[in-house]
Design a protein around this motif. Structure first.
Motif, PDB file in Angstrom:
ATOM      1  N   VAL A  34      -8.132  -2.839   3.468  1.00  0.00           N
ATOM      2  CA  VAL A  34      -7.340  -4.235   2.960  1.00  0.00           C
ATOM      3  C   VAL A  34      -8.632  -4.986   3.116  1.00  0.00           C
ATOM      4  N   TRP A  35      -9.117  -5.458   4.151  1.00  0.00           N
ATOM      5  CA  TRP A  35     -10.241  -6.415   4.371  1.00  0.00           C
ATOM      6  C   TRP A  35     -11.350  -5.982   3.480  1.00  0.00           C
ATOM      7  N   ARG A  36     -11.996  -4.771   3.500  1.00  0.00           N
ATOM      8  CA  ARG A  36     -12.655  -4.716   2.384  1.00  0.00           C
ATOM      9  C   ARG A  36     -12.494  -5.062   0.913  1.00  0.00           C
ATOM     10  N   VAL A  58       1.632  -5.387   3.344  1.00  0.00           N
ATOM     11  CA  VAL A  58       0.519  -6.202   4.330  1.00  0.00           C
ATOM     12  C   VAL A  58       0.607  -7.543   3.959  1.00  0.00           C
ATOM     13  N   PRO A  59       1.105  -8.502   4.620  1.00  0.00           N
ATOM     14  CA  PRO A  59       1.029 -10.049   4.322  1.00  0.00           C
ATOM     15  C   PRO A  59      -0.314 -10.628   4.131  1.00  0.00           C
ATOM     16  N   ALA A 109       0.785  -1.414   0.030  1.00  0.00           N
ATOM     17  CA  ALA A 109      -0.007   0.121  -0.049  1.00  0.00           C
ATOM     18  C   ALA A 109       0.891   1.306  -0.007  1.00  0.00           C
ATOM     19  N   ASN A 110       0.144   2.278  -0.678  1.00  0.00           N
ATOM     20  CA  ASN A 110       0.875   3.686  -0.676  1.00  0.00           C
ATOM     21  C   ASN A 110       0.072   4.359   0.479  1.00  0.00           C
ATOM     22  N   LYS A 111       0.059   4.311   1.897  1.00  0.00           N
ATOM     23  CA  LYS A 111      -0.702   4.776   2.704  1.00  0.00           C
ATOM     24  C   LYS A 111      -0.743   6.375   2.834  1.00  0.00           C
TER      25      LYS A 111
END
Length: 313
Positions: free
Chosen positions: A122-124, A147-148, A99-101
């Motif tokens: 990420v979950w969504r 994020v693994p 991700a590019n947070k």
């Protein structure tokens, strides 16, 4: 024949047990016979009933029945069709999302206030809960985060972070002239939740700094964090007389700047076989618009544009 993609949560399972759970209406004799004949394949290859699955493999089966999702899961397969990813996703495969947070996003689920949670985004996106970042950025620091998506890959990344095998580079806009590359080898003491301070009582901390561009009393610098202490880049740069612009705790204020101008620009993984296709991979996070604008306003032409800042290899 129908094809499916093995999802991350099924990594490590035996093929025959996945077939049993996904297609309970298919009798055991039919399942086992299809595997033995090669009508069930992984990546188009005939395999044994006891074959352990790897996330991302293509599973081919000879029946047309849709697989049954396990209890509590919305879906038990990840289809192979392409999809448009949101702009904050740099990379996504079966085991890793990069991700590019954006600033304002927190790196843990929940939290107080109305801030956006990176894990929950990420979950969504992937349609299930569970994965969390392998490392963290401060809420108002932007940039690259790993994020693994599987537990085995998460364990590998955690080990590599502990052993210092993952390289991280940050960019920062600072007040002051950075005339050349230098080291900041100063222990940092976190205390009881207050600002981090350079102190002999603290933990070892090492940062490597080099200038990318200097103009008009400000500099754009690159910081390599050899260690990974809380607020390390912010506290170390302030200690070196180069406080980050917009940092309300360690830095200096500037009109129109509403957050620390610190960006996790680059991350690279080691050349280890356990990473599979990601062995030696690296990822670069584009700058956020507010940091781009400030760099332009201060006359700090960064190397992503016209490479006017000298030797940046």
């Amino acid at each position: 024949m129908r094809r499916y993609t093995v999802p991350p949560e099924e990594e490590g399972r035996r093929l025959d047990r996945l077939i049993r759970d996904w297609w309970p209406s298919v009798g055991m004799g039919l399942r086992m016979g299809a595997i033995r004949r090669g009508d069930v394949r992984l990546d188009r290859m005939k395999v044994s009933c006891s074959k352990r699955l790897v996330a991302g493999q293509e599973l081919t089966v000879p029946w047309d029945d849709e697989p049954v999702a396990p209890k509590g899961e919305e879906s038990c397969v990840v289809r192979g069709e392409s999809r448009v990813l949101p702009s904050w996703v740099i990379h996504m495969d079966q085991v890793l999302l990069v991700a590019n947070k954006p600033p304002g996003w927190i790196c843990q689920p929940g939290g107080s206030g109305n801030g956006t949670s990176l894990p929950e985004e990420v979950w969504r996106l992937i349609g299930r809960t569970g994965p969390v970042p392998a490392h963290r950025l401060d809420v108002n620091t932007s940039g690259v985060v790993l994020v693994p998506l599987t537990k085995p890959f998460a364990r590998e990344l955690q080990r590599m972070f502990r052993e210092g095998l993952i390289r991280k580079l940050y960019w920062a806009v600072v007040k002051g002239r950075c005339g050349g590359a230098f080291r900041i080898d100063a222990p940092l003491y976190a205390g009881d939740g207050g600002p981090v301070a350079v102190s002999g009582e603290g933990r070892e901390a090492l940062s490597l700094v080099r200038p990318l561009c200097t103009h008009g009393g400000y500099s754009l610098v690159e910081v390599t964090l050899v260690t990974g202490r809380k607020h390390q880049a912010r506290a170390h740069l302030a200690h070196a007389g180069l406080p980050i612009v917009g940092d309300p705790v360690y830095g200096v204020r500037l009109q129109g700047v509403r957050r620390p101008m610190l960006h996790a620009r680059f991350i690279s993984l080691p050349d280890e076989a356990s990473l599979g296709d990601l062995r030696g991979a690296s990822f670069t996070a584009p700058l956020m618009e507010d940091m781009e604008d400030l760099i332009g306003r201060l006359g700090l032409q960064h190397p992503g544009a016209m490479n006017r800042c000298g030797d940046l290899a």
